[in-house]
Design an enzyme around this catalytic site. Structure first.
Site, PDB file in Angstrom:
ATOM      1  N   LYS A 271       0.815  -1.220   0.000  1.00 58.00           N
ATOM      2  CA  LYS A 271       0.000   0.000   0.000  1.00 58.00           C
ATOM      3  C   LYS A 271       0.845   1.265   0.000  1.00 58.00           C
ATOM      4  CE  LYS A 271      -4.330  -1.658   1.926  1.00 58.00           C
ATOM      5  NZ  LYS A 271      -5.372  -1.452   2.931  1.00 58.00           N
TER       6      LYS A 271
ATOM      7  N   LYS B  70      -3.955 -11.030  -7.277  1.00 55.23           N
ATOM      8  CA  LYS B  70      -5.125 -11.166  -6.416  1.00 55.23           C
ATOM      9  C   LYS B  70      -6.287 -10.311  -6.943  1.00 55.23           C
ATOM     10  CE  LYS B  70      -5.200  -9.135  -2.381  1.00 55.23           C
ATOM     11  NZ  LYS B  70      -5.056  -8.682  -0.991  1.00 55.23           N
TER      12      LYS B  70
ATOM     13  N   LYS C 227      -9.823  -4.588  -4.946  1.00 56.53           N
ATOM     14  CA  LYS C 227     -10.571  -3.358  -5.197  1.00 56.53           C
ATOM     15  C   LYS C 227      -9.708  -2.337  -5.908  1.00 56.53           C
ATOM     16  CE  LYS C 227      -8.983  -2.361  -0.694  1.00 56.53           C
ATOM     17  NZ  LYS C 227      -9.117  -2.700   0.677  1.00 56.53           N
TER      18      LYS C 227
HETATM   19  P1  AMP Z   1     -10.194  -6.143   2.584  1.00 56.45           P
HETATM   20  O1  AMP Z   1     -10.578  -5.979   1.175  1.00 56.45           O
HETATM   21  O2  AMP Z   1      -8.712  -6.089   2.732  1.00 56.45           O
HETATM   22  O3  AMP Z   1     -10.925  -5.291   3.574  1.00 56.45           O
HETATM   23  O4  AMP Z   1     -10.576  -7.637   2.924  1.00 56.45           O
HETATM   24  C1  AMP Z   1     -11.729  -8.083   3.597  1.00 56.45           C
HETATM   25  C2  AMP Z   1     -11.676  -9.601   3.690  1.00 56.45           C
HETATM   26  O5  AMP Z   1     -11.730 -10.173   2.372  1.00 56.45           O
HETATM   27  C3  AMP Z   1     -10.406 -10.145   4.340  1.00 56.45           C
HETATM   28  O6  AMP Z   1     -10.719 -11.259   5.161  1.00 56.45           O
HETATM   29  C4  AMP Z   1      -9.573 -10.551   3.165  1.00 56.45           C
HETATM   30  O7  AMP Z   1      -8.666 -11.585   3.487  1.00 56.45           O
HETATM   31  C5  AMP Z   1     -10.627 -11.046   2.184  1.00 56.45           C
HETATM   32  N1  AMP Z   1     -10.164 -10.905   0.778  1.00 56.45           N
HETATM   33  C6  AMP Z   1      -9.878  -9.758   0.105  1.00 56.45           C
HETATM   34  N2  AMP Z   1      -9.488 -10.018  -1.162  1.00 56.45           N
HETATM   35  C7  AMP Z   1      -9.528 -11.375  -1.308  1.00 56.45           C
HETATM   36  C8  AMP Z   1      -9.245 -12.272  -2.388  1.00 56.45           C
HETATM   37  N3  AMP Z   1      -8.869 -11.827  -3.591  1.00 56.45           N
HETATM   38  N4  AMP Z   1      -9.402 -13.601  -2.155  1.00 56.45           N
HETATM   39  C9  AMP Z   1      -9.804 -14.081  -0.957  1.00 56.45           C
HETATM   40  N5  AMP Z   1     -10.095 -13.279   0.105  1.00 56.45           N
HETATM   41  C10 AMP Z   1      -9.952 -11.944  -0.056  1.00 56.45           C
END
Ligand code: AMP
Ligand code: TRP
Length: 336
Positions: A115, A198, A201
């Site tokens: 980030k 991955k 967003k």
């Molecule tokens: P975040 O987008 O970082 O707030 O992630 C929220 C939740 O979604 C967390 O538990 C992340 O580990 C999960 N997550 C985000 N992106 C992925 C992805 N591409 N595959 C699997 N889990 C994800």
């Protein structure tokens, strides 16, 4: 009984990675183990660690809460609350924990490196300290289990490390070391445009991800245009090696349909993507469309969501308050 805690940041529309890697597992867990205590937080204090002029934090918080509820988190079985509504407690514990977190460990956090990018000197202290706040989110409830996607594993290891430093320093088994729960077939959903990246967003192309708010037409179009390779689907899971895009689509199908990759392979062995993709797209629409529709209904009148968040925050506070008091006692602060 487990005490489960997890959270997502209100910074964006949720995508299929968030759903299959985290949210769907929370729902499955809530339904499979009704004896557990569940706390699902909208981590709005984490959402401000990267500046974003366009973010309407209040609205984004309601949207994430709506996604939790629409996906099946039941406010009667799980507390749903904004982190900031208990922010005095989370932030206070964060400070206490920050005094026992080595910067050498923070320097190894890959999410910070990603980030902060090349300009790490200009990154804010909040972004750097993000994993300490996350540890506080978990430890303030003495949560036993934390269901997350694979990318959060390193942060959880740090949370365990901080908990154990506290326990050693004060010679008391006070904090439970929280267990990561990395569940289901899709712990790491990859981009539809590049199976080695991955799904996220922040990827610039919207075609790389399926958002929970996409229409059925958009979902079908994104899957149709998803990158693949020229070969038919293999007849064993090993046959997916070196074929990241094929592996990703099979994984998504398996997770969405509560199957193993082996089961999906058994069904589609030797088939062309032109046959598999429409099936994947129908399945995705079948699972996502009702969630999207329910989210819209919930967001049309925010009073219900607001009441749920308020109630959830009260529950969360009642768990966290005595824990923080005890932490301060153990550390020897004046109590009056
Ligand atoms: P975040 O987008 O970082 O707030 O992630 C929220 C939740 O979604 C967390 O538990 C992340 O580990 C999960 N997550 C985000 N992106 C992925 C992805 N591409 N595959 C699997 N889990 C994800
Ligand atoms: N860092 C997590 C993410 O980006 C979000 C998060 C913050 C979290 N606090 C948490 C997840 C506590 C689990 C438990 O996905």
């Amino acid at each position: 009984m487990k005490r489960i805690l997890s959270g997502m940041q209100p910074t964006y529309q949720l995508h299929l990675g968030n759903y299959l890697g985290a949210l769907k597992n929370w729902v499955d867990l809530q339904n499979a183990e009704p004896e557990n205590e569940n706390l699902y937080c909208v981590v709005d204090m984490h959402a401000i660690t990267v500046p974003n002029d366009k973010l309407n934090l209040e609205q984004a918080t309601r949207e994430i809460a709506a996604a939790y509820i629409a996906a099946g988190i039941d406010p009667k079985k799980s507390a749903i609350f904004p982190q900031s509504a208990v922010g005095d407690l989370h932030a206070q514990l964060m400070w206490l924990l920050a005094t026992m977190t080595q910067i050498g460990k923070l320097n190894r956090m890959t999410q910070f490196k990603d980030k902060a990018g090349k300009n790490a000197e200009k990154a804010g202290l909040g972004l750097y300290a993000y994993p300490v706040l996350m540890a506080a989110d978990i430890l303030i409830y003495n949560a036993t289990h934390v269901p997350v996607g694979e990318d959060q594993k390193q942060h959880l290891e740090l949370a365990r490390d901080i908990a154990s430093t506290f326990n050693h320093r004060f010679d008391k088994e006070f904090f439970t070391l929280p267990e990561p729960m990395i569940m289901g077939a899709a712990t790491r959903v990859m981009s539809l445009r590049d199976g080695t990246q991955k799904m996220s967003k922040s990827a610039e192309s919207d075609m790389s991800r399926i958002n929970l708010t996409d229409t059925p037409e958009m979902i079908a179009d994104k899957i149709k245009r998803a990158k693949t390779d020229p070969n038919p689907l293999p007849d064993t899971v090993e046959g997916l090696e070196g074929r990241p895009e094929a592996a990703n689509l099979i994984t998504i199908y398996a997770a969405m349909n509560n199957q193993t990759k082996e089961q999906v392979i058994a069904e589609f062995a030797g088939k062309q993507f032109s046959e598999f993709k429409p099936k994947l797209s129908d399945l995705t629409v079948e699972k996502i469309a009702p969630i999207t529709a329910r989210m819209r209904e919930l967001l049309a009148d925010v009073s219900e969501i607001d009441a749920i968040l308020k109630d959830g925050a009260e529950k969360a506070r009642s768990v966290a308050e005595p824990i923080l008091t005890e932490v301060k006692d153990i550390m020897g602060f004046w109590r009056g």
